[in-house]
Scaffold this active site. Sequence first.
Site, PDB file in Angstrom:
ATOM      1  N   LYS A  80      68.177  30.062  76.348  1.00  0.00           N
ATOM      2  CA  LYS A  80      67.785  29.144  77.413  1.00  0.00           C
ATOM      3  C   LYS A  80      66.683  28.262  76.872  1.00  0.00           C
ATOM      4  O   LYS A  80      65.918  28.655  75.983  1.00  0.00           O
ATOM      5  CB  LYS A  80      67.262  29.915  78.623  1.00  0.00           C
ATOM      6  CG  LYS A  80      67.426  29.164  79.942  1.00  0.00           C
ATOM      7  CD  LYS A  80      68.855  29.255  80.456  1.00  0.00           C
ATOM      8  CE  LYS A  80      68.980  28.665  81.854  1.00  0.00           C
ATOM      9  NZ  LYS A  80      70.319  28.865  82.419  1.00  0.00           N
ATOM     10  N   GLY A 177      68.772  27.102  99.466  1.00  0.00           N
ATOM     11  CA  GLY A 177      69.013  26.139  98.392  1.00  0.00           C
ATOM     12  C   GLY A 177      70.401  25.545  98.503  1.00  0.00           C
ATOM     13  O   GLY A 177      71.399  26.238  98.311  1.00  0.00           O
ATOM     14  N   VAL A 178      70.475  24.251  98.840  1.00  0.00           N
ATOM     15  CA  VAL A 178      71.774  23.605  99.020  1.00  0.00           C
ATOM     16  C   VAL A 178      71.875  22.364  98.134  1.00  0.00           C
ATOM     17  O   VAL A 178      72.272  21.282  98.570  1.00  0.00           O
ATOM     18  CB  VAL A 178      72.045  23.259 100.504  1.00  0.00           C
ATOM     19  CG1 VAL A 178      72.312  24.520 101.294  1.00  0.00           C
ATOM     20  CG2 VAL A 178      70.874  22.487 101.124  1.00  0.00           C
ATOM     21  N   VAL A 181      75.128  23.358  93.457  1.00  0.00           N
ATOM     22  CA  VAL A 181      75.883  24.596  93.611  1.00  0.00           C
ATOM     23  C   VAL A 181      75.882  25.035  95.074  1.00  0.00           C
ATOM     24  O   VAL A 181      76.922  25.425  95.614  1.00  0.00           O
ATOM     25  CB  VAL A 181      75.303  25.707  92.715  1.00  0.00           C
ATOM     26  CG1 VAL A 181      76.008  27.032  92.973  1.00  0.00           C
ATOM     27  CG2 VAL A 181      75.444  25.327  91.244  1.00  0.00           C
ATOM     28  N   TYR A 183      75.667  23.352  97.774  1.00  0.00           N
ATOM     29  CA  TYR A 183      76.542  22.531  98.622  1.00  0.00           C
ATOM     30  C   TYR A 183      77.993  22.993  98.499  1.00  0.00           C
ATOM     31  O   TYR A 183      78.681  23.199  99.511  1.00  0.00           O
ATOM     32  CB  TYR A 183      76.437  21.053  98.247  1.00  0.00           C
ATOM     33  CG  TYR A 183      77.375  20.181  99.061  1.00  0.00           C
ATOM     34  CD1 TYR A 183      76.990  19.711 100.315  1.00  0.00           C
ATOM     35  CD2 TYR A 183      78.647  19.853  98.594  1.00  0.00           C
ATOM     36  CE1 TYR A 183      77.853  18.926 101.081  1.00  0.00           C
ATOM     37  CE2 TYR A 183      79.515  19.079  99.352  1.00  0.00           C
ATOM     38  CZ  TYR A 183      79.115  18.617 100.593  1.00  0.00           C
ATOM     39  OH  TYR A 183      79.976  17.851 101.355  1.00  0.00           O
TER      40      TYR A 183
END
Length: 351
Positions: A80, A177-178, A181, A183
């Site tokens: 990462k 959290g939208v 991903v 959404y």
Amino acid sequence: MELFSVIAEHDHEQVVFCHEPSCGYKGIIAIHNTVLGPALGGTRYWNYNNDQEAFVDALRLARGMTYKASVAGLNLGGGKSVIVGDPKRTNREEIFRAHGRFVETLKGRYITAEDVGTSVDDMEFVAMETESVAGRAQASGDPSPVTAYGTYRGIKAAAMAKYGSDSLSGKTVTVQGVGHVGYYLCQNLASEGARLVVTDIDQERVQRVVHDFGATAVGTDEIYGVEADIYAPSALGATVNDDTLPVLKVDIVAGAANNVLAEARHGDELHRRGILYAPDYVINAGGLINVYGELHGWASERAMRKAGDIYNTLLRIFELSENEGVPTYVAADRIAEQRISAVGKIQQTWV
């Protein structure tokens, strides 16, 4: 902080600190394990409070990628990278070209892609300096739909294990959290008749989901206390912690975020309370599957089908957890570590 002690604690192979003062680029590339293949993991662009926070985040995320690839059956290691700065910065070319040059110094040991705070367009800048980049626009593109689909299938598996049926019709799901991903996850859940309660720090995103899927919006701190069937954390990590655990009123924790547990002991507490936890690096592996498919020339349908297999992988983890009386995150780790060990022994034979 004793840097080498922290690296050893997380069993990392390599950490690279990168700096390009001309554009203010500061980055950290962490390679956790390359037994199964080159390390692959996205680049996160975030305004960290301090360098120590960025360093620890890179280590945790890289380790998660190793386990994610292993459980998903992919021939990849875990890595990462994080870029320290304002993700809303508009002049991004020099930042990401500088990042690409440092990725290139690793000569294929690490392959990057997009992550929180970065986009497909950013990866095009990275690609100007290195071939070790995936998730490009002309290839597999945005991995969000595949990540969301795999997460949706994972939620169904958790429902099957908890309720004896994987139907989500009528179930209340709180989605924290939208963004990209989140959404698409809401889209999948709403299509099956789930009731959605959502939150996000970006109110435009919230209103879009409210409008498109009939979701109910709540405040960012309220989401944890909503009485629901399933909590789906789908933004940044560590949302299951000392503050939120006492107020959670759900049967299942299963979402697309990385590092959902602030500490391992929070997974133990979920297990003690009878809340079924779908380990994050298992359920959200769809994005990794998507870019792996890109590297190997898969058709998009094959990547989506492989992401759908997360359902069966989680059922196996839930079964192992129940049979051995261990938290689900422990069961997932065991499966990942067994594959890494087995393949590592095979590769000891010189060919």
